[in-house]
Every structure is written in structure tokens, then in C-alpha cells.
Design an enzyme around this catalytic site. Sequence first.
Site, PDB file in Angstrom:
ATOM      1  CG  LEU A 512     -61.104  -4.703 -59.917  1.00 20.20           C
ATOM      2  CD1 LEU A 512     -61.728  -3.423 -60.426  1.00 20.20           C
ATOM      3  CD2 LEU A 512     -60.604  -4.533 -58.479  1.00 20.20           C
ATOM      4  CG  ASP A 631     -77.056 -10.246 -65.719  1.00 21.14           C
ATOM      5  OD1 ASP A 631     -77.595 -11.082 -64.965  1.00 21.14           O
ATOM      6  OD2 ASP A 631     -75.854 -10.278 -66.001  1.00 21.14           O
TER       7      ASP A 631
END
Length: 733
Positions: A512, A631
Site C-alpha cells: 500500500l 510527522d
Amino acid sequence: MGFLHISLVLCSASLLPSSASESLLLPNKPLTPGSTLTSNDGTFALGFFSPSNSTRNHYYVGIWYNNIPKDNVVWVANRATPITDPSSAILTLTDRSNLVLSNTDGQLLWMANVSAAGNLSSSENITGEATLDNTGNFIIRTSEGVVLWQSFDYPTDTLLPSMNLRLTHSRHALQSLISWRSSQDPSPGSFSFGADPDQFLQLFVWNGSRPYRRSPALSDYLLIVGPYMESVNTTIYVTIIRRIDDEIYLSFGVPSGTSTVKIKMDYSGKIKIIVWNSNMLEWNVLKAEPNHECNTYGYCGAFGYCDNTGPIATCKCLDGFEPEDRINGKFSEGCRRKETLRCSRGNRFSTLTAMKIPDKFMYVKNKSFDECSAECTSNCSCTAYAYTNMGTTAINGDDTRCLLWMGDLVDTERRIGEGENLYIRVNRLSDKRRGIILKIILPVVSSLLILICMWLVWICNCQAKQRNKKIWKKMISEALSTSDELADGKFPFINFREIVLATDNFSSSNMLGHGGFGNVYKGTLECGKEIAVKRLSKGSGQGVLEFRNEAILIAKLQHRNLVKLLGFCIHGDEKLLIYEYLPNKSLDAFLFNSTRKTLLHWSTRFNIITGIARRLLYLHQDSRLKIIHRDLKANNILLDDEMSPKISDFGMARIFDGNQQQGNTNRVVGTYGYMSPEYALEGVFSVKSDVYSFGVLVLEIVSGSKINSMHMTHDFPNLIAYLMEGREHKRFC
């Protein structure tokens, strides 16, 4: 001659009915169909002929063996301009001693052009005569015996004994033997035989302009061929000579009284040495090349060679090389080195014996063997060299032959009983070979000690792995002990084999994307439930910390607005986190895809922005712990089937205790462009760091462009710099 397969061409000259036979051709005595010139010993004849069994009504003037019934033509005058009406053809020696083939209507079919031969000026008018010599040479001489022109200077497809073939072109053009187009058609064919136009050290058969077969490079100026057959005891001496016109020629001869021999460029592409067997009334092939497809030029590719030492010639790689590719036994891509060549003083040269050395060499004159070796050793571009003492200085004043190769080695062969040494540059003894030598030299006792040490290390490693595994499981279990999900049995350890089956052994088709510390794969459990598996990269230096961090945080939070953690797995070096699978994958898969971005309507984008804001507010204020993500970016925002966003990838996240407002680190992690300036430059992070990243993310969602995209920001490095300048906003999407 070392250069020259057996395929006889049966083509006899069908002669026109003979009315007379003469020995001379004079200006007042032209040659007409039915008449011939014959050499004094009766070996050769010159006249008009038509190839036997030819379906075309074409005739030629040629020279043939007078007493041999098949494949007897050795020279043809008008190869490109055949005679269609033999009754009107005439061969005349003119008053200016020129040889002319024409018809009665005066149409010129062929001319010897004596003045072009350099023996007669255009204004001279010298009476001469034309004679067919016993060697098969048709010569025009003056009354004083000066040779004005000769057929030997203009070979067609055949080289006769004592006939010269020019190998250099200091003053004259190169000469070559050009095949017939077919067994019944003397017109120029596609194959030719002659010298390398760049130097005379090797000979070629050409197919058009492409090399088809190459001789070994000459190692001497006298080669002996034969005898090859018990029934025909013939020895041929092939020589290289220099004539007074400063040109170098190839010639061959046989002892007097021996059989009829010729070298022929066959229309099939083979260069042959053939001899007439008067007992069998057949031409016997003494030598023919190429005799196998493997022997054709460059067949085995770069650094490959044709091995002729077995029953069947096959392609192999030179020592130290392996095939690039192999298709039906042909080395279509040649060979490559088994280990990258590192040029250094430690390089050595592997010696290959009995080799036909490669093409495309550089000839360095007046070098001894040691000087030749040093010349190659000192030049990192030099891949190989070869050396031979020529044994004569008669040709070019040098009795040495030092050859260097500066690139790929092409068109190489190994032969039985012939060939020479080829020295190829290789690395010093490889580690593998040094290991073998050490095993031979070291005493048996030392070998046993090494094996015992290796066994002990293996035992220690196995025990350490087991201890580490227990420590990891204990650490994760303790970290998750506060989670209600674990208490309910909803956060289990999952068997590694079950994950391997679910992801089809981590197939690339199931990948993915990338997480903070490894790849993410889609999987389907046996019960049918779809999952997303984050796999720690084994080579990642930061992966262990991030694995522990993310497992602890997600397990403690387990909020519906965050991606849900279903379990984890530790198996040897493998460390995996198992999440719920979100069918729409990550936000960047929509936002930065030119096709899928059209699905993000303004209402959807607004809902995604507000959803991310609510999730971020939960992390900063509403959860039991204050979490700084560090992040936040588009590919860490996952979308469920209703396009609702969920924050993922907490590998870089940090927990603030009590009233802590900011932290500081020497290890700045995250993605440049999304980092706040104080964090990127000074390592200071806080809630504001995530808010800054959220602002960058909003810009990307609104504009549809990445933060560092250049196509919408003119001369600015990114979107932020563009906005900071206060430029007029343009339409983003």
C-alpha cells in the site's frame, strides 16, 4: 592460413561452340564467340561462356580451367554487364593496347582501361599483344615486354597460386575477392574477402559492409595449410610480401607438380581452399570458414568466445565472466564480469591459451613482452593484451607484435593445436579464492578451532535472539497493560505465519505504501477480515524505537478518530503492527493524482480539513496524554470509506508529561517542508510544531499541489515562500 565450411558449388562453364583456339590476342585479330585463347600448357582458356543450368540467356567473357569440367571459372570480365546476344559480342585489343568488350552496334559492355592502371598515358599509342599465361593470368604487354595490364590485378571471386591480393592501400585501392551472386550468376554477390581496411594484420569476410568472419591476427608472415586429406597430399604456403610499390600483398603457392588448388570466396559466405581430385573428378575442400554459426563474427557477444575444442562449437564466457543472458544457446548479450573490476596496482592478468585473439585491438610497435605487459598494466582502460615475436622485419621493419584492447573483447575463439595467449585484466585473488587457499594452508587443528568458535557463536546468537524476543514481548505487554482493548482481548499477538498467508508472503502487489519505518501491506485474514500490516524495515537504524513508540501510543489512545491498532507480531528479526484497513488509502493518493483529485469536491476537502483539526485537537488537549505527532503530512492521513480522515503513523510522536509545553531533541525527525522553522533548525518541538504542519497540509488540500511543487509558484521554492511574499493568489485547482 587459419581462416577459411564445406559446401561445393557446381558451376561449370557452358562454352559456345569452338571454332578456333589461339594463344595471342592481337589488335587485328579480335575474339568472337566460339573462339578461345588457351595458355601454352593447355591449363587455362579464355573466351565466351554461359553458366550451365542458367535460366537466363546471359553470357560472359572469362577464364576457366580448360580440362576441369565443373566449377572451373576463375575470372570474369563483365560481371555486372552480361551479354544478352552472343552473336553480336566481340573482344578487341585496340591500337592503344586497351581491351574492350562491345557488340556490333558499338555498345561498350566492359573495358580493361589500361591507362587507369598507370602503365600508359592518355596520349600514348603503343601497339601490344594480350597473352593468357600458364598461371591463368591474362596479360597485355608491349612489343618490348612491358606489362600494361593483367587480370591478376583485378581478381573476382578466386585467388590462384602466385596471384597477389593487396592488403594495404598506400598507393592503390585495397583488393578483395567478391562472391558470385549465386551458383549460376557471376554478378557481384554480397560476400567479399579482404584485409582490414585499418591495418593488414587480419583478414575479413564481409557481408555487405558488416563483418561476417574474421581471421586470427597474423602472428607470422608465412602460414602453411595442409595436407588435410590423405587422398590429396597438398601443402599450401600462404605468404605476406611487400612489393616495390610499397604495398603489402597476400599470396599463396604450392610445390611444383602438385594438384590444382585455389582460394575461393563462395556465394554462401564461406572462404574456401579447394583442390581438384583428378581421381574422383571432384573439388575437395581442404579448409572452409566459417564452419559453424558459432564461428561467425561476434556471435558470442562481448567477453564471450566460441569454443571449438568439443564435438560441437558452443559459446562460453571468458574466465572470470558470466552470461548476461542466454537464449537458445546463443549468448545474445555477451558476458559480464563476475565481480566489478577495480583498477589498481594489485591487478593481475589471467592467461588464456590457444585463443583466436579478439578484434578491435591497438597495435603498438617495437615493444618487448615485458614492455607490452607494462603498457597495459599502467593503463586502467586496458582490458587485455597479447604478444608475439613475428620472426621477420621484412614487412614493416618490426619483428614484434604487441596488441592492446581498450574496451570489450569481441569475436574470440578457442582452438585445438593453434592460437595464442591472451592476457585479460582481473582483480587480485578474490576473497573466495583467498579463503580456499587459507583452508589449504591452515593446519587441521586451526580449522577445527574455527568451526568450534563458529558453533559457539551460533549458540550464543540463538540464545540472544530468544532473550530479545522475550524482552520485546514483555516490554510491549507492559506498555499495553493500561489499554482497555488488551483487557478485553482485542489487542493480541498475531502469529507470523498467519500474517504471511494474509499478505501472500508480503507480495509487492499487496503493498500500500511506506510508513515511518517500513512498508505497509494489505492482507486478508482467513476469516475474511481485511487488515493493513506495517512491517519494520530490517535495515532501518531507527525502526526499533519507532516500533515501540507507535505500539505504545496507538494502544493507549485507540480513539475512533485515529487509525485502529488490531495487534502486533514479533518473529525473529520481524516486527509488525496490524491495523484496520481503510479502503481509500491515504490522502496523497487523491490529492496529488491528476485523475483522482477531481473526486475531492470543495465540501469533501473542507470536511477533511475540519476532521484533521478535530483529530489533532484530541491529541493535543482531549486525550489522557498530550501527544505531539511530529510527522503530520498527506500520506499519514488515511481515509475511510466515507472519506473521513484518520491520523496514522505515530512512530515519530512524543508524549508530554504534566504541564510540559515544549521539548528539545538533537535528533530531528519528520519530513522537510512540513517542519516548523524552530524544530528544523533548533530541535525545539511543541503543539505549535503540529499546528505549523497542519497549516502546510491545509495549503496542499486547498491548492491541490505539494508543498515543494514548482509549477504554481513561479520563481519561489515552495508554496509557503510564495504566500509569504504576498503575491496575488492564482486559481489552484
